[in-house]
Design an enzyme around this catalytic site. Structure first.
Site, PDB file in Angstrom:
ATOM      1  CG  ASP A   1      75.523   0.693  63.780  1.00 54.87           C
ATOM      2  OD1 ASP A   1      74.707   0.994  64.650  1.00 54.87           O
ATOM      3  OD2 ASP A   1      75.398  -0.305  63.030  1.00 54.87           O
TER       4      ASP A   1
ATOM      5  CD  GLU B   1      65.737   4.045  55.071  1.00 52.69           C
ATOM      6  OE1 GLU B   1      65.908   4.381  56.247  1.00 52.69           O
ATOM      7  OE2 GLU B   1      64.690   3.520  54.649  1.00 52.69           O
TER       8      GLU B   1
ATOM      9  CE  LYS C   1      85.475   0.630  71.269  1.00 49.10           C
ATOM     10  NZ  LYS C   1      84.763  -0.586  71.592  1.00 49.10           N
TER      11      LYS C   1
ATOM     12  CG  ASP D   1      72.376   9.033  67.177  1.00 47.11           C
ATOM     13  OD1 ASP D   1      72.414   8.358  66.133  1.00 47.11           O
ATOM     14  OD2 ASP D   1      73.071   8.778  68.167  1.00 47.11           O
TER      15      ASP D   1
ATOM     16  CG  ASP E   1      69.242  -3.339  57.565  1.00 43.23           C
ATOM     17  OD1 ASP E   1      69.153  -2.200  58.066  1.00 43.23           O
ATOM     18  OD2 ASP E   1      69.833  -4.284  58.138  1.00 43.23           O
TER      19      ASP E   1
HETATM   20  C1  LIG Z   1      71.528   1.758  63.908  1.00 47.79           C
HETATM   21  S1  LIG Z   1      70.574   0.827  62.806  1.00 47.79           S
HETATM   22  C2  LIG Z   1      69.488   2.059  62.070  1.00 47.79           C
HETATM   23  C3  LIG Z   1      68.283   1.442  61.426  1.00 47.79           C
HETATM   24  C4  LIG Z   1      67.244   2.416  60.851  1.00 47.79           C
HETATM   25  N1  LIG Z   1      67.790   3.219  59.787  1.00 47.79           N
HETATM   26  C5  LIG Z   1      66.684   3.307  61.943  1.00 47.79           C
HETATM   27  O1  LIG Z   1      67.023   4.498  61.949  1.00 47.79           O
HETATM   28  O2  LIG Z   1      65.923   2.823  62.777  1.00 47.79           O
HETATM   29  C6  LIG Z   1      71.708   0.484  61.504  1.00 47.79           C
HETATM   30  C7  LIG Z   1      71.198  -0.524  60.480  1.00 47.79           C
HETATM   31  O3  LIG Z   1      72.156  -0.680  59.461  1.00 47.79           O
HETATM   32  C8  LIG Z   1      72.277  -2.053  59.134  1.00 47.79           C
HETATM   33  N2  LIG Z   1      73.651  -2.241  58.629  1.00 47.79           N
HETATM   34  C9  LIG Z   1      74.792  -1.862  59.241  1.00 47.79           C
HETATM   35  N3  LIG Z   1      75.854  -2.128  58.478  1.00 47.79           N
HETATM   36  C10 LIG Z   1      75.374  -2.697  57.344  1.00 47.79           C
HETATM   37  C11 LIG Z   1      75.979  -3.182  56.156  1.00 47.79           C
HETATM   38  N4  LIG Z   1      77.290  -3.139  55.986  1.00 47.79           N
HETATM   39  N5  LIG Z   1      75.185  -3.681  55.197  1.00 47.79           N
HETATM   40  C12 LIG Z   1      73.834  -3.738  55.367  1.00 47.79           C
HETATM   41  N6  LIG Z   1      73.200  -3.280  56.454  1.00 47.79           N
HETATM   42  C13 LIG Z   1      73.963  -2.766  57.437  1.00 47.79           C
HETATM   43  C14 LIG Z   1      71.987  -2.804  60.411  1.00 47.79           C
HETATM   44  O4  LIG Z   1      71.526  -4.108  60.154  1.00 47.79           O
HETATM   45  C15 LIG Z   1      70.928  -1.907  61.060  1.00 47.79           C
HETATM   46  O5  LIG Z   1      69.608  -2.308  60.740  1.00 47.79           O
END
Ligand SMILES: C[S@@+](CC[C@H](N)C(=O)[O-])C[C@H]1O[C@@H](n2cnc3c(N)ncnc32)[C@H](O)[C@@H]1O
Length: 224
Positions: free
Chosen positions: A126, A52, A130, A162, A77
């Site tokens: 995310d 994941e 942009k 979402d 993560d």
């Molecule tokens: C919007 S959060 C979603 C977290 C989780 N999947 C949830 O639905 O609650 C996005 C997650 O991706 C991680 N993340 C974003 N870019 C990353 C990267 N390049 N490498 C590792 N983790 C990343 C962030 O630290 C964050 O915890």
């Protein structure tokens, strides 16, 4: 979360047998000692490996591990204070088929061997709408290539988000490149047909969007 609490979690992560925190140097200079060996060294079985990406607190990693005891799950993560939650739950509930790696997703080809992974879940990334952030979008061409490298030829990809933008962008990219979309639903709680785990496991971010009544989407696909 306060910095004291974060430090406490970082310290605890270091003591957890289900948490792996390779440095960038360990991964990139030479061959990481667990690359190609996650099943044999860590899980001590030959079951399928599911990862994941951007797992946050690890709701999917832990939730799927409980549902599928005959598969191995690894959440990745960069934020250790977040996946601490999932790692701690896995320890407390004796879930031995779940683990966590603190790393950048960009480095997965240094963490896993070619064809080592059976399935990839991406949960609420995310969207990086942009233009300047395009290179961080987790379903862009460059990321798809990284996934292709570590995935088995018939390996499955799952994207739950979402973001209407991310959903549409990914579908467009997959169609354009001739990848196989096995299932797509742009409103999983309104339109029937989603697999159970897609609606029954909910994440921290997902709950925030659900409170705002946002539609949640899901795509299951294969990279050719
Ligand atoms: C919007 S959060 C979603 C977290 C989780 N999947 C949830 O639905 O609650 C996005 C997650 O991706 C991680 N993340 C974003 N870019 C990353 C990267 N390049 N490498 C590792 N983790 C990343 C962030 O630290 C964050 O915890």
């Amino acid at each position: 979360m306060g910095s004291k609490n974060k430090l406490k979690r970082f310290k605890e992560n270091e003591t957890f047998a289900n948490v792996f925190q390779p440095t960038r140097e360990e991964l990139v200079n030479g061959v990481y000692h667990l690359k190609g060996r996650w099943k044999t060294e860590v899980f001590k079985n030959d079951n399928p490996l599911v990862i994941e990406l951007g797992c946050g607190k690890g709701e999917y990693t832990v939730g799927l591990a409980k549902r599928y005891p005959n598969k191995n799950f690894i959440g990745i993560d960069i934020k250790g204070a977040r996946f601490w939650r999932g790692a701690k739950t896995a320890i407390e509930e004796d879930i031995s088929n779940a683990a966590f790696i603190r790393s950048q997703i960009e480095l997965i080809e240094y963490i896993f061997e070619e064809n080592e992974v059976d399935e990839i879940w991406i949960t609420f990334p995310d969207p990086q709408i942009k233009y300047k952030r395009t290179k961080h979008r987790m379903t862009n061409l460059q990321f798809i290539e990284r996934y292709r490298k570590v995935l088995k030829p018939k390996g499955l990809m799952h994207l739950k988000t979402d973001s209407e933008f991310m959903h549409g962008y990914t579908l467009g990219l997959l169609h354009g490149l001739g990848h196989e979309v096995l299932y797509a639903n742009h409103n999983i709680y309104k339109l029937e047909g989603s697999p159970e785990e897609v609606t029954e496991i909910q994440t921290f971010y997902e709950n925030q969007y659900l409170e705002k009544d946002k539609a949640i989407t899901y795509i299951r696909f294969k990279i050719n």
